[in-house]
Design an enzyme around this catalytic site. Sequence first.
Site, PDB file in Angstrom:
ATOM      1  CG  ASN A 209      -0.306  -0.001   2.532  1.00  0.00           C
ATOM      2  OD1 ASN A 209       0.781   0.554   2.716  1.00  0.00           O
ATOM      3  ND2 ASN A 209      -0.923  -0.648   3.511  1.00  0.00           N
ATOM      4  NE  ARG A 210      -1.510   7.181   0.226  1.00  0.00           N
ATOM      5  CZ  ARG A 210      -2.705   7.723  -0.017  1.00  0.00           C
ATOM      6  NH1 ARG A 210      -2.940   8.335  -1.154  1.00  0.00           N
ATOM      7  NH2 ARG A 210      -3.665   7.641   0.893  1.00  0.00           N
ATOM      8  CD  GLU A 212       2.081  -2.373   3.425  1.00  0.00           C
ATOM      9  OE1 GLU A 212       1.469  -2.972   4.326  1.00  0.00           O
ATOM     10  OE2 GLU A 212       1.933  -2.622   2.203  1.00  0.00           O
ATOM     11  CG  ASP A 282      -6.221  -8.839   5.263  1.00  0.00           C
ATOM     12  OD1 ASP A 282      -5.042  -8.568   4.986  1.00  0.00           O
ATOM     13  OD2 ASP A 282      -6.651  -8.887   6.430  1.00  0.00           O
TER      14      ASP A 282
END
Length: 332
Positions: A209-210, A212, A282
């Site tokens: 994601n952004r 991370e 998820d």
Amino acid sequence: MELKISQQKLQKIFKNSKGKRIAVIGDVMLDKYVYGDVSRISPEAPVQVVDIKSTDYKLGGAANVANNIKTLEAEPVLIGAIGDDYEGDHFLETMKRQKLTTRGIFKDRTRPTTSKTRVIAGSQHVIRIDSEIKMDIMGRAAEDMFRFLKTNLSSFESVILQDYNKGVLSKGIIHRIITLCKSKGKPVYVDPKFDNFFEYKDVTIFKPNRKEIQDALGIRIDGDDSAFDAGQKLMEVINCEWLILTRGEKGMMLFDKEKGKLVVYNIPTRALKVADVSGAGDTVISTLAVTLSGGANIKEAIVLANYAAGQVCEAVGIVPIYKKDLINSMIE
């Protein structure tokens, strides 16, 4: 990217994926919800006293990915470790209640079951209490998990590595799993976290994601241009087949090596009203794995995953996506 998927193609994808076995390896967790009422302040300290009315247990972490695969009517095989404790027993009971096989879950007596207890009074989230050890799992439990994967790999359509930095996916086990899967031609889909971010080289799908990516690269992503630059750099470093960057309210970006040339697609979010983004990542990795196993191409898979994420973001709390709801949202 606008892509219409016919109802006939949708039915074909989910007919083909029904019952397909997908391995999910990673950090499993028990989510405990304690519901009650507050009517007074403790005489011992200036804190609220919660009178407990009910308690609920749910699957968290990699187990939530397995639960999503199950509700999409494929067959997840969860591989992970729990402690030999009260929470571990509840985790196994919850898996059985969800009709998930527990054969890939191994007990490690050197650590507790990772659990998160949320105390909720009325509509107020009062406190969260975490129990965990983040050190890498070593020794017998680690070998048991790898041996189980190796023994059963031929029956799996794909392998998901779901990393929450809780110790199951150490650097060594990551490399062994990827090498094993590549040798058998099995796709590997990765949902990474910070500690081992750059260890997942040569995988099929890499889905950060952004936040991370920002943490891993030490940059700020504040628009399409910076997201493109970050994705391009990651494609070079990770050398994955497909990079999928999830961007919250801005949707997703797909980086695809089409005939040796990098092509990028923007997929806007499908959530009509975002209530809670918990568990959306998820849902994305689960939907990708299931739909690809059913014969979807990557563009069809990411469109379906985007719709699925939009559905769960409209609900409060961590909820799975159901096949019927996903199909209905696509044909409305």
